[in-house]
Structures are given as structure tokens and as C-alpha cells.
Design a protein around this motif. Structure first.
Motif, PDB file in Angstrom:
ATOM      1  N   SER A  32       0.860  -1.190   0.000  1.00  0.00           N
ATOM      2  CA  SER A  32       0.000   0.000   0.000  1.00  0.00           C
ATOM      3  C   SER A  32       0.892   1.234   0.000  1.00  0.00           C
ATOM      4  O   SER A  32       1.814   1.330   0.819  1.00  0.00           O
ATOM      5  CB  SER A  32      -0.917   0.023   1.231  1.00  0.00           C
ATOM      6  N   TRP A  33       0.600   2.160  -0.899  1.00  0.00           N
ATOM      7  CA  TRP A  33       1.436   3.360  -1.063  1.00  0.00           C
ATOM      8  C   TRP A  33       0.637   4.599  -0.683  1.00  0.00           C
ATOM      9  O   TRP A  33      -0.498   4.773  -1.128  1.00  0.00           O
ATOM     10  CB  TRP A  33       1.899   3.468  -2.511  1.00  0.00           C
ATOM     11  N   ILE A  48      -5.717  -1.384   5.909  1.00  0.00           N
ATOM     12  CA  ILE A  48      -4.449  -1.028   5.260  1.00  0.00           C
ATOM     13  C   ILE A  48      -3.364  -2.041   5.614  1.00  0.00           C
ATOM     14  O   ILE A  48      -2.551  -2.437   4.772  1.00  0.00           O
ATOM     15  CB  ILE A  48      -4.008   0.388   5.676  1.00  0.00           C
ATOM     16  N   LEU A  49      -3.381  -2.497   6.848  1.00  0.00           N
ATOM     17  CA  LEU A  49      -2.335  -3.398   7.321  1.00  0.00           C
ATOM     18  C   LEU A  49      -2.535  -4.844   6.876  1.00  0.00           C
ATOM     19  O   LEU A  49      -1.806  -5.735   7.310  1.00  0.00           O
ATOM     20  CB  LEU A  49      -2.228  -3.332   8.846  1.00  0.00           C
ATOM     21  N   VAL A  76       3.779  -1.220   3.832  1.00  0.00           N
ATOM     22  CA  VAL A  76       3.081   0.061   3.687  1.00  0.00           C
ATOM     23  C   VAL A  76       4.141   1.141   3.521  1.00  0.00           C
ATOM     24  O   VAL A  76       5.026   1.285   4.369  1.00  0.00           O
ATOM     25  CB  VAL A  76       2.189   0.370   4.904  1.00  0.00           C
ATOM     26  N   LEU A 104      -0.847   4.652  11.905  1.00  0.00           N
ATOM     27  CA  LEU A 104      -0.338   3.616  11.021  1.00  0.00           C
ATOM     28  C   LEU A 104       0.886   2.931  11.611  1.00  0.00           C
ATOM     29  O   LEU A 104       0.964   1.695  11.665  1.00  0.00           O
ATOM     30  CB  LEU A 104       0.006   4.238   9.663  1.00  0.00           C
ATOM     31  N   ARG A 140       3.769  -5.466  10.768  1.00  0.00           N
ATOM     32  CA  ARG A 140       3.936  -5.208   9.347  1.00  0.00           C
ATOM     33  C   ARG A 140       5.110  -4.260   9.135  1.00  0.00           C
ATOM     34  O   ARG A 140       5.503  -3.534  10.049  1.00  0.00           O
ATOM     35  CB  ARG A 140       2.667  -4.578   8.745  1.00  0.00           C
ATOM     36  N   VAL A 167       6.807  -0.937   7.586  1.00  0.00           N
ATOM     37  CA  VAL A 167       6.511   0.409   7.123  1.00  0.00           C
ATOM     38  C   VAL A 167       7.797   0.983   6.529  1.00  0.00           C
ATOM     39  O   VAL A 167       8.859   0.925   7.151  1.00  0.00           O
ATOM     40  CB  VAL A 167       6.014   1.313   8.270  1.00  0.00           C
TER      41      VAL A 167
END
Length: 278
Positions: free
Chosen positions: A138-139, A165-166, A171, A192, A200, A202
Motif C-alpha cells: 500500500s502506497w 491497510i495493514l 506500507v 499507522l 507489518r 513500514v
């Protein structure tokens, strides 16, 4: 000159079976494979293997295209056009990050440095490579995170949206520090990073080192966010002059106009008439 002979169509009953099972890639290639197998006397197992391999390859291509579209990459840049020697990140570090093993360990990545030194390019190329390896990406820009928070205030759905999103393995948040950071954007970034912590990966690009994020957002929020971001993070600092500026100065930023280039349009001649205003 040899005229290629078209492979015969599938028998109606076999065509009907493939349509019910819905293997589109197998159905597309089946007439050619069956014609080749008959001409070359393939073993039946080889026919089945060729058909199933084509279907699997086609599905992998379609899935990668779907993941790439869902990621929302800004430009489509990949390592195919990346000049690793022009980047100030050490080559061994570039090679290690390109393995994407750090994503599997839910580690983070921070790429910071002056504008034009390849931060966003490198980040997007890593994201594209992750898509090719079957990962979801995800950008975001920092502004888009702020917009997300504003949209979710009406029904208090920020936590639920961040959770969606996660579902991505990686991300990415691009270009932190270029513009003033709104309260909503700062909250979105914190939420986030907090939710992704040890779950996740980032990856961010920034003109500022995270140690200076308290210049962009409230100190308490910046301290809490950076603490979580940096705990399991690889930090790469770029340096040097802007690649874009160097290309612009050298003329490499545009393609040279050829002899066949259309000449500039000339203004239409003014008509002279009696009675009209000049």
C-alpha cells in the motif's frame, strides 16, 4: 514463404468443460498445445503439464497486475531503470534491501536525504519488487493519510480503516517533510506506525531524519511515533546533488528535437479590410 496453419478449435464438449471450470489461460492456449502434442506425439502427461503450467503462469501474471493496481504506486518505476551506482546508498545495502527479507521480519525502512537523491525511486522500486514476489503493498503520501483521517472522523472508523491497510505486507509513506504537516496527517502517520509495530513493515522516505520529526508535528506525538518506527528499522541516508537537476543542466531530462520535429506554428496574417477596427 511458409504460411502458419491455425490450430484447430477445441471439440465442443472440451470447450464446454473448460468454460465451466473457468481456466481462461488454459483454454486460450489449449488448441495450440493439443495440435503440437499431436504432431510431436507427446506423452499425455506432458500435455497436461503444459496446459496446467500455462494456466498457473497466467494466473500469477493476473494476480501481480491486481496487486500492482491496488498498491497505488505513483509512477511505475522499477529496478529495471534504476542506476544503483548513481545512488549514495552503499551497494551492499541496496542488494540486501532488494532481497526483501526485512519485510518478512516486519522490519521498517527509512530512506532520508536531500530532494532529488533517489529516495522515492528506490522506495517505489522496492514496492514493485515486493509485488512481483507475491506481496501486497500500500502506497501513501502523508497528505493522503491526513485525508483518510478526516474522512473517518464522521463515523469514528479510523481504527477499522488502518486495520484494512495493514492487510498489506508493506506500507510505504512517501515524501515526508516537503510540506507542512497537518494535525490529521500527523495523527494518520502515528496510527499507522503504531498499528504496524512488530506486525507489518513500514517504509518511509523523508527529507528529514526521523530525529527531526518534532519540527513537523507535536513533540509528544513525534516522539511516540519515531520510537516505534525506529525500533526495528533500517536507516539509509542519501546525499549528493539532485539527479533531476543534474539531468536538467546536462540536457538529459528531455529528448533532443529531431529534424522531423514540427516547426512552431506561425500566427495567422492579419486581414486588412475597410471599416474594421485596427
Amino acid at each position: 514463404m511458409t504460411i502458419p496453419i491455425a490450430a484447430p478449435a477445441l471439440p465442443d464438449d472440451l470447450e464446454a468443460l473448460t468454460r465451466r471450470l473457468r481456466p481462461p489461460h488454459l483454454r486460450r492456449i489449449a488448441p495450440e498445445v493439443l495440435a503440437t502434442a499431436k504432431a510431436q506425439r507427446w506423452d499425455p502427461a506432458e500435455v497436461v503439464k503444459a496446459l496446467l503450467a500455462e494456466e498457473l503462469t497466467g494466473r500469477d501474471r493476473s494476480a501481480a497486475a491486481t496487486r500492482r493496481s491496488a498498491a497505488g504506486f505513483p509512477t511505475g518505476k522499477t529496478f529495471a531503470s534504476w542506476d544503483e551506482a548513481a545512488c549514495s546508498i552503499p551497494l551492499p545495502t541496496q542488494a540486501a534491501l532488494r532481497t526483501l527479507e526485512w519485510v518478512g521480519r516486519a522490519e521498517n525502512l527509512v530512506v532520508c536525504g536531500p530532494s532529488g537523491t533517489g529516495k522515492s525511486f528506490f522506495l517505489e522500486a522496492l514496492g514493485q519488487a515486493a509485488v512481483e514476489k507475491g506481496m501486497k503493498v500500500s502506497w501513501f503520501s502523508l497528505e493522503s493519510l491526513g485525508e483518510m483521517v478526516r474522512r473517518c472522523r464522521a463515523d469514528d472508523s479510523v481504527t477499522r480503516v488502518v486495520g484494512r491497510i495493514l492487510r498489506a505486507d508493506l506500507v510505504a509513506v512517501d515524501d515526508i517533510g516537503l510540506l507542512p504537516v497537518s494535525t490529521d496527517a500527523a495523527e494518520g502517520l502515528y496510527r499507522l506506525v503504531d498499528a504496524a509495530y512488530e506486525r507489518r513493515s513500514v517504509a518511509i522516505s523523508s527529507n528529514l531524519h526521523p530525529a527531526g520529526f518534532d519540527e513537523l508535528m507535536p513533540k509528544t506525538l513525534a516522539t511516540a511515533m519515531v520510537d516505534r518506527l525506529m525500533h526495528h528499522a533500517h536507516v539509509c541516508q542519501t546525499s549528493g546533488d539532485s539527479v533531476r537537476l543534474a539531468q536538467a543542466v546536462s540536457g538529459a531530462g528531455v529528448k533532443a528535437l529531431g529534424d522531423g520535429a514540427a516547426p512552431p506554428a506561425r500566427p495567422a496574417p492579419r486581414r486588412r479590410g475597410g471599416g474594421g477596427a485596427a
